[in-house]
Write a protein that holds these residues in place. Sequence first.
Motif, mmCIF file in Angstrom:
data_model
loop_
_atom_site.group_PDB
_atom_site.id
_atom_site.type_symbol
_atom_site.label_atom_id
_atom_site.label_comp_id
_atom_site.label_asym_id
_atom_site.label_seq_id
_atom_site.Cartn_x
_atom_site.Cartn_y
_atom_site.Cartn_z
ATOM 1 N N SER A 215 -3.855 -3.887 -10.869
ATOM 2 C CA SER A 215 -2.594 -5.179 -9.310
ATOM 3 C C SER A 215 -2.256 -6.503 -10.590
ATOM 4 O O SER A 215 -1.257 -7.042 -10.476
ATOM 5 C CB SER A 215 -3.760 -5.473 -8.533
ATOM 6 N N PRO A 218 1.011 -6.315 -13.055
ATOM 7 C CA PRO A 218 2.659 -6.813 -12.733
ATOM 8 C C PRO A 218 2.203 -7.392 -11.988
ATOM 9 O O PRO A 218 3.326 -8.460 -12.426
ATOM 10 C CB PRO A 218 2.390 -4.742 -12.118
ATOM 11 N N LEU A 219 1.479 -8.684 -12.026
ATOM 12 C CA LEU A 219 1.487 -9.740 -11.068
ATOM 13 C C LEU A 219 1.936 -10.671 -12.171
ATOM 14 O O LEU A 219 1.749 -11.983 -11.621
ATOM 15 C CB LEU A 219 0.217 -10.193 -10.338
ATOM 16 N N ILE A 311 4.465 -2.596 -10.540
ATOM 17 C CA ILE A 311 3.541 -2.779 -9.639
ATOM 18 C C ILE A 311 3.984 -1.957 -8.272
ATOM 19 O O ILE A 311 3.458 -1.051 -7.369
ATOM 20 C CB ILE A 311 3.895 -4.202 -8.540
ATOM 21 N N ALA A 314 2.444 1.775 -9.146
ATOM 22 C CA ALA A 314 0.865 1.414 -8.440
ATOM 23 C C ALA A 314 1.319 1.160 -7.026
ATOM 24 O O ALA A 314 0.027 2.812 -7.143
ATOM 25 C CB ALA A 314 0.149 0.091 -8.836
ATOM 26 N N THR A 378 -3.081 0.109 -18.416
ATOM 27 C CA THR A 378 -3.230 -0.951 -17.426
ATOM 28 C C THR A 378 -5.084 -1.291 -17.323
ATOM 29 O O THR A 378 -5.891 -2.657 -16.813
ATOM 30 C CB THR A 378 -3.137 -0.347 -16.286
ATOM 31 N N LEU A 508 -5.539 -5.863 -5.886
ATOM 32 C CA LEU A 508 -4.261 -6.579 -5.571
ATOM 33 C C LEU A 508 -4.752 -7.947 -5.003
ATOM 34 O O LEU A 508 -3.390 -9.264 -5.111
ATOM 35 C CB LEU A 508 -3.809 -6.357 -4.720
ATOM 36 N N CYS A 512 -3.361 -11.541 -6.047
ATOM 37 C CA CYS A 512 -1.628 -12.310 -5.518
ATOM 38 C C CYS A 512 -2.509 -13.881 -5.302
ATOM 39 O O CYS A 512 -2.037 -14.812 -4.928
ATOM 40 C CB CYS A 512 -2.242 -11.904 -4.295
#
Length: 538
Positions: A215, A218-219, A311, A314, A378, A508, A512
Amino acid sequence: MAALDLKGLVLAVSSLLTACVILAFCWVYIRKFQSRQESEVVSTITAICALAIALITSALLPVDIFLVSFMKYPNGTYKEWAANNETRGQIEDTVLYGYYTLYSIILFCVFLWIPFVYFYYEERDDDNVNKCSQVKNALKYTIGFAIVCVVLLLIGAFVPLEPPPSQNSTQWEKVQYLFEELGSSHGLPALSFSISSLTLIGMLAVITYTAYGMSVLPLNLIKGTRSVVYERLENTEDIDDVEHQIEKLKSKCNDGRPLSSRDRHNLQELESKLQVLQRRGRHLEIAERNCCTKVGSALRPIKILLGIFFILVALLFTVALFISNLDKALHSAGISSGFIVFGTNLTNPLNELLLALQPVFPLDYILITVITMYFVVTSMAGIRNMGIWFFWIRLYKIRPKRTRPQALLFLCMILLLIVLHTSYMIYSLAPQYVMYGSQKYLVQVRKSISGPASGNATFGTTRICDADAPEDQCIVTRSYLFLHKFWFFSTIYYFGNWAFIGAFLIGLAVSCCRGKKSVIEGEVEADDSDLSDDEYVH
């Protein structure tokens, strides 16, 4: 046979190239993170070799799947060269011996090599300790790991999976039966039990680090970093504010009166904070001049696309894992069987993709390698962001050019265990593909024919191999035998998959909610020394 030779040549070349890429990747990664001042040849070689062995072992999985799939035609019949049971047995034994070799090396790394090197450098940190004492103390601690390894091997070797044929046999006959079982299985249960025990630890690492890394990586790519110019301006304002507070405290003793204990404590904290801010300012100044920062800004659109791709991958893995676990929950033979599923009940997108790519070798090999490397990358991102923890105690930080030898060994140990568990993760993502590849088998079906020639006729139809297929018609991969020799491990892995899904969703949500990270994230910490700071800067 010519086709077999061509496929074998392609397989050998692909395997060699994969091994070279893995070694190059391990060398670059370890060299990137190791401390320049504390780097040691032995610890560097140990870390690179341990990580490479784990990745090479995972690369053996698609070879295993390819060999069992290549033995049969698409119509479900065996090819001419594989029609003989002896020939098939030789091929299966070759793969089995490959697993024996690599898994034995992994046991050697986990229980002997890495612990010895780790404790050797731990002892070196103590003053007035000579080389002989270092080796002696390191061996003393390593013996404990060796004893654990021997115990696991003995448990796996002599705990029977099935009861003896006669319940009225004597004690000697029961012992003789255990040794006969050990000899007939070529030590497979012993090695399988040890590897499965390590895989359980790897499962905990996957739930902790990999789920979070899937998570956060990618973010972070999508969000990017804060502006270095704005950070420098903000840091300069913080320095001015702290200097003003220091001057204000020092002004209290201008008339000769000493500062109170509370003011002295506050002054020490402010001076420490000022040192950190000054070091941070030097790093920000270098980052602003660094060409890599400018190139990274120019490549911002590519990073966003890469983050979106990661993402989506994932989410694909999470959906595939959820469908696989749901299938086991609804249609498996139960907890006592390790949640084994007979037949295909729910469509798994990743399983279908691998089955579609498998006939076009080496596309499935490439995809499996990419999946494995995705888990590794990851996991590295998760460890990089979290550090190495033992429960609530933070043991080590993983930072570029500033990671101690012991931390690198710990990192490689964790990654080695994670890669071990990825074999089961891939099985959970695509169970049918990992178990049988693209094999099919013939089934005779009786149908009634209406009309002038009415009656019953027998027709042959092909079905995809699954756990309900005849044993002589479908060959199980050697990897599956290692992973599922003991049903209770499969049961624990099943519940671990649910924990992994939950950890990913929590990670995640946390990722965020977090803002953009600093352009020098992790480079400056309050407990860093000026020496380690100079090491990074120069």
